[in-house]
Enzyme design. Sequence first.
Site, PDB file in Angstrom:
ATOM      1  CG  ASP A  67      -0.286  -0.079   2.463  1.00 24.96           C
ATOM      2  OD1 ASP A  67       0.734  -0.850   2.681  1.00 24.96           O
ATOM      3  OD2 ASP A  67      -0.557   0.495   3.565  1.00 24.96           O
ATOM      4  CD  GLU A 125       4.468   0.722   6.380  1.00 25.93           C
ATOM      5  OE1 GLU A 125       5.181   1.137   7.315  1.00 25.93           O
ATOM      6  OE2 GLU A 125       3.991   1.493   5.377  1.00 25.93           O
TER       7      GLU A 125
END
Length: 152
Positions: A67, A125
């Site tokens: 991400d 994350e």
Amino acid sequence: MNTKLFERMVSLNSVYPDEYRLGKVLHAYLAKHGFLVTKQRVAAKRYNIFARRGKGEKAVLFYGHLDTVPVANPSKWKSDPLHLTDRRGRLYGLGAYDMKGGIAAFIDASVRSDHYIKIFLAVDEESVSEGAWAAITYRKDFFSDVDLIISA
């Protein structure tokens, strides 16, 4: 480094929690290059990627997250954030330095190596690290023979 892979990665919007397309591309790329690739569902259309190739007693593990954060101040971007742009030897694009460039680099190094290599790519994350928690809770076995972890 495989700039075609890097360009493709930057072109995919993977702003948390929309990592699905990037995960799909990397899953296929790793499988095409001889990795045994498995997925771990974390949420609907969100999954961690576990890949391994080679044999040995101890593996080197490369870790990355799929991400990115959203585009901050879109008007301040001098180029399309979803297009990898070279300006005076520096590459720009959403996630180019956190962490798509690192992932592209270690994947490129891994496909050129005959060593025992593992790759773990996590979702989420940029929020609460839900992907990492799922991995260490339910896939501890994947990490049992890892001697060194490298995160770009």
